[in-house]
Design a protein around this motif. Structure first.
Motif, short mmCIF file in Angstrom:
data_model
loop_
_atom_site.label_atom_id
_atom_site.label_comp_id
_atom_site.label_asym_id
_atom_site.label_seq_id
_atom_site.Cartn_x
_atom_site.Cartn_y
_atom_site.Cartn_z
N ALA A 105 0.67 -1.18 -0.03
CA ALA A 105 0.04 -0.10 0.07
C ALA A 105 0.96 1.26 -0.10
O ALA A 105 0.34 2.11 -0.73
CB ALA A 105 -0.91 0.06 1.37
N GLU A 106 1.98 1.29 0.94
CA GLU A 106 2.54 2.53 0.91
C GLU A 106 3.07 2.78 -0.31
O GLU A 106 3.24 4.06 -0.78
CB GLU A 106 3.66 2.44 2.19
CG GLU A 106 2.65 2.57 3.46
CD GLU A 106 3.92 2.37 4.69
OE1 GLU A 106 5.00 3.00 4.40
OE2 GLU A 106 3.42 1.80 5.81
N VAL A 107 3.80 1.95 -0.81
CA VAL A 107 4.62 2.24 -2.22
C VAL A 107 3.78 2.74 -3.22
O VAL A 107 3.92 3.64 -4.34
CB VAL A 107 5.47 0.86 -2.75
CG1 VAL A 107 6.61 0.78 -1.73
CG2 VAL A 107 4.72 0.03 -2.92
N GLY A 122 -1.86 5.80 2.48
CA GLY A 122 -1.74 4.20 2.03
C GLY A 122 -2.00 3.19 3.12
O GLY A 122 -2.63 2.27 2.96
N ALA A 123 -1.01 3.38 3.99
CA ALA A 123 -1.52 2.40 5.43
C ALA A 123 -2.71 2.36 5.90
O ALA A 123 -3.52 1.31 6.16
CB ALA A 123 -0.32 2.83 6.32
N ALA A 124 -3.43 3.42 5.81
CA ALA A 124 -4.70 3.80 6.49
C ALA A 124 -5.58 2.94 5.57
O ALA A 124 -6.43 2.09 6.07
CB ALA A 124 -5.01 5.09 6.55
N PHE A 125 -5.50 3.16 4.24
CA PHE A 125 -6.41 2.32 3.50
C PHE A 125 -6.20 0.96 3.49
O PHE A 125 -7.28 0.16 3.54
CB PHE A 125 -6.24 2.92 1.86
CG PHE A 125 -6.79 4.28 1.53
CD1 PHE A 125 -7.89 4.92 2.17
CD2 PHE A 125 -6.04 5.12 0.48
CE1 PHE A 125 -8.42 6.12 1.72
CE2 PHE A 125 -6.59 6.24 0.02
CZ PHE A 125 -7.56 6.80 0.79
N GLN A 126 -4.97 0.49 3.66
CA GLN A 126 -4.80 -1.00 3.70
C GLN A 126 -5.36 -1.35 4.88
O GLN A 126 -5.89 -2.75 4.91
CB GLN A 126 -3.42 -1.21 3.45
CG GLN A 126 -2.94 -2.66 3.69
CD GLN A 126 -3.66 -3.38 2.41
OE1 GLN A 126 -4.73 -3.47 2.00
NE2 GLN A 126 -2.66 -3.60 1.42
N LYS A 127 -5.43 -0.75 6.06
CA LYS A 127 -5.88 -1.19 7.28
C LYS A 127 -7.14 -1.40 7.43
O LYS A 127 -7.87 -2.23 7.65
CB LYS A 127 -5.19 -0.32 8.54
CG LYS A 127 -3.81 -0.84 8.85
CD LYS A 127 -3.15 0.56 9.86
CE LYS A 127 -1.66 0.42 9.61
NZ LYS A 127 -1.23 1.70 10.59
N VAL A 177 -8.55 1.01 14.95
CA VAL A 177 -9.21 2.23 14.18
C VAL A 177 -8.32 3.39 14.91
O VAL A 177 -8.39 4.19 14.17
CB VAL A 177 -10.53 2.07 14.87
CG1 VAL A 177 -11.45 3.60 14.74
CG2 VAL A 177 -11.48 1.15 14.46
N ARG A 178 -7.94 3.46 16.05
CA ARG A 178 -7.00 4.63 16.52
C ARG A 178 -5.92 4.87 15.69
O ARG A 178 -5.54 5.82 15.20
CB ARG A 178 -6.49 4.54 17.85
CG ARG A 178 -7.61 4.70 18.70
CD ARG A 178 -6.99 4.62 20.29
NE ARG A 178 -6.22 3.50 20.78
CZ ARG A 178 -6.76 2.49 21.42
NH1 ARG A 178 -8.29 2.70 21.61
NH2 ARG A 178 -6.10 1.59 21.72
N GLU A 179 -5.25 3.65 15.16
CA GLU A 179 -3.91 3.61 14.21
C GLU A 179 -4.56 4.22 12.92
O GLU A 179 -3.94 5.07 12.32
CB GLU A 179 -3.55 2.16 14.18
CG GLU A 179 -2.78 1.69 15.07
CD GLU A 179 -2.27 0.18 15.14
OE1 GLU A 179 -2.34 -0.33 13.75
OE2 GLU A 179 -1.68 -0.37 15.87
N ILE A 180 -5.67 3.82 12.49
CA ILE A 180 -6.22 4.27 11.08
C ILE A 180 -6.52 5.89 11.11
O ILE A 180 -6.15 6.55 10.34
CB ILE A 180 -7.49 3.66 10.73
CG1 ILE A 180 -6.97 1.97 10.36
CG2 ILE A 180 -8.13 4.12 9.49
CD1 ILE A 180 -8.30 1.19 10.09
#
Length: 215
Positions: free
Chosen positions: A139-141, A172-177, A209-212
């Protein structure tokens, strides 16, 4: 005005990438209409390459009876090769190569993506470092490549580029999580993949959810 055979193939390849996006994601295809024509074409080229790789590991390869790992390895090799070449006989990769070269994609981004795809072939429980590496590659890349598309031809100061990259990685990380949470049951039941513990406790879900939201 007459066009060369290569220009004809360029146009065909662009249509092929647009076709992949339209076939797999009507909502995302519609969303790309908000972009300028050049950015839209580059996003389609990126999406199509990534989608084909996803399909190799998400069941199409197995249904076809091919060696999924070998098929993914060959596709990665071809994707990296076209980043250095003006032509690929595969229209989707040809279109991706044009975008990758014009936008300055780094080979490390593409290698990281395929490393994450490879982890899905024989899924196993993920440690924290495995999870971070997987999210980076899956996701991040993609966020980094999107930034490269959006700033193509634009002078960007180094500190601004670093800020853009950091933000794109977090998004990208948020979308993936979010995808992991949404597909938790299907990933475990159909694909045998467990990016989060299952069943997921309310405490663990609240932490994710907090991480997102932080991302």
């Amino acid at each position: 005005m007459s066009h060369s055979r290569l220009e004809f193939f360029d146009a065909l390849a662009a249509r092929a990438s647009a076709g992949v996006l339209g076939a797999y994601s009507s909502s995302f295809s519609l969303a790309t209409a908000l972009l300028g024509s050049r950015e839209r074409a580059d996003i389609r080229a990126l999406y199509a390459m990534v989608r084909v790789a996803d399909e190799i590991v998400d069941g199409v390869g197995a249904e076809a009876g091919v060696d999924v790992a070998a098929c993914l390895d060959a596709y990665e090799h071809a994707a990296l090769a076209v980043m250095r070449s003006r032509f690929s006989p595969d229209p989707v990769l040809h279109s991706f190569g044009r975008t990758a070269r014009a936008c300055g994609f780094e080979e490390e981004w593409v290698r990281a993506f395929f490393t994450s795809m490879r982890a899905d072939i024989a899924p196993r429980p993920m440690r924290e470092e495995d999870f971070g590496r997987y999210v980076y590659g899956s996701a991040e890349v993609i966020g980094l490549m999107c930034v490269a598309i959006f700033v193509r031809g634009v002078e960007v100061a180094p500190h601004e580029r670093e800020a853009m990259w950091a933000s794109a990685r977090r998004l990208g990380a948020a979308f993936q999580k979010i995808n992991f949470l949404r597909d938790l049951g299907e990933d475990a039941a159909r694909l045998g993949r467990r990016y989060y513990e299952t069943p997921l406790s309310e405490e663990a879900k609240a932490r994710i959810v907090r991480e997102i939201r932080a991302d």
